[in-house]
Design an enzyme around this catalytic site. Sequence first.
Site, PDB file in Angstrom:
ATOM      1  N   ARG A 129      28.708  22.365 -13.498  1.00 58.31           N
ATOM      2  CA  ARG A 129      27.648  21.844 -14.368  1.00 58.31           C
ATOM      3  C   ARG A 129      27.147  22.906 -15.346  1.00 58.31           C
ATOM      4  O   ARG A 129      26.778  22.590 -16.490  1.00 58.31           O
ATOM      5  CB  ARG A 129      26.513  21.290 -13.510  1.00 58.31           C
ATOM      6  CG  ARG A 129      26.916  20.035 -12.739  1.00 58.31           C
ATOM      7  CD  ARG A 129      25.968  19.700 -11.611  1.00 58.31           C
ATOM      8  NE  ARG A 129      24.622  19.459 -12.113  1.00 58.31           N
ATOM      9  CZ  ARG A 129      23.556  19.293 -11.306  1.00 58.31           C
ATOM     10  NH1 ARG A 129      23.723  19.364  -9.979  1.00 58.31           N
ATOM     11  NH2 ARG A 129      22.374  19.072 -11.818  1.00 58.31           N
ATOM     12  N   ASP A 159      26.678  18.096  -4.858  1.00 58.11           N
ATOM     13  CA  ASP A 159      25.225  18.101  -4.968  1.00 58.11           C
ATOM     14  C   ASP A 159      24.663  16.687  -4.971  1.00 58.11           C
ATOM     15  O   ASP A 159      25.396  15.709  -5.128  1.00 58.11           O
ATOM     16  CB  ASP A 159      24.796  18.795  -6.271  1.00 58.11           C
ATOM     17  CG  ASP A 159      25.242  20.244  -6.336  1.00 58.11           C
ATOM     18  OD1 ASP A 159      25.329  20.881  -5.273  1.00 58.11           O
ATOM     19  OD2 ASP A 159      25.492  20.728  -7.456  1.00 58.11           O
ATOM     20  N   ARG A 197      30.702  20.942  -0.867  1.00 60.62           N
ATOM     21  CA  ARG A 197      29.352  20.381  -0.839  1.00 60.62           C
ATOM     22  C   ARG A 197      28.973  19.825  -2.209  1.00 60.62           C
ATOM     23  O   ARG A 197      28.445  20.553  -3.049  1.00 60.62           O
ATOM     24  CB  ARG A 197      28.354  21.460  -0.431  1.00 60.62           C
ATOM     25  CG  ARG A 197      28.655  22.110   0.917  1.00 60.62           C
ATOM     26  CD  ARG A 197      27.740  23.298   1.130  1.00 60.62           C
ATOM     27  NE  ARG A 197      28.013  23.971   2.401  1.00 60.62           N
ATOM     28  CZ  ARG A 197      27.397  25.072   2.807  1.00 60.62           C
ATOM     29  NH1 ARG A 197      26.488  25.651   2.015  1.00 60.62           N
ATOM     30  NH2 ARG A 197      27.697  25.620   3.973  1.00 60.62           N
TER      31      ARG A 197
END
Length: 262
Positions: A215, A53, A51
């Site tokens: 991140r 972002d 998934r």
Amino acid sequence: MKNYKLILQYDGTRYSGWQKQGNTDNTIQAKLETIASKLTGVPTDVNGSGRTDAGVHAFGQVANFRCEESTLPPKFLRSEETVTDLIRDYFNNALPMDVRVLSVSEAPARFHARLNAKEKHYRYVIDNAAVPDVFTRRYAARIPAEQEARVSYDIEAMQRAANALIGEHDFKSFCDNRHMKKSTVRSIHDIRIVLQDDRITMDFYGNGFLYHMVRILVGTLLEVGSGKRSADDISRILQALNRREAGFTAPAQGLFLVEVTY
């Protein structure tokens, strides 16, 4: 029942991420499922390898969908072109130009894009020039975003910190999902950090990544590089199992899913 594997490329700038959501159809998965369902004539699920972002890009996202060959348009079965090429072209003719299906191939019946993934390769790109590059602003982050002067990063210190992250660890400190019920143990196989022409590139290879994990890793390593943290802090951050101990979450636009290995 046929199982088709798709390799996708997309610019995630204007999308709400990969995963379909109840309050919007502006996701990559939602658009693919809409097209796949029109192709087959029945509701069709499209599974992705992960998934990504909102705002995150992909060079090589992998997906798969299953359908009965008889549900495909009759012209597909009569054509001299391969069915897989026709499926690829069908998707690309319906998709916006910032999403492309690079290839379609027939996969084994049990293949699942997410469950069968062995390794993922993510890349994070930072524009550290004195003046930001206008033409790559969607694909390279500025840290901080309003920065108009080049920050001097200690790449060697960043790489030492990165080396301490390699291996199997509980990465709970690097996960933004405070309600995560599943295991937060992951294995990072390699991290490579390169500075070239005022551009910092960080490549992460691992068996899986948690919500915002790459991140947060980037933000933490940048704090090491700018002297806000020591490379020796990594062990303490890992042991803390506390998101507040790690660094900031780097912006989405610098992140790419490069490749998924099976």
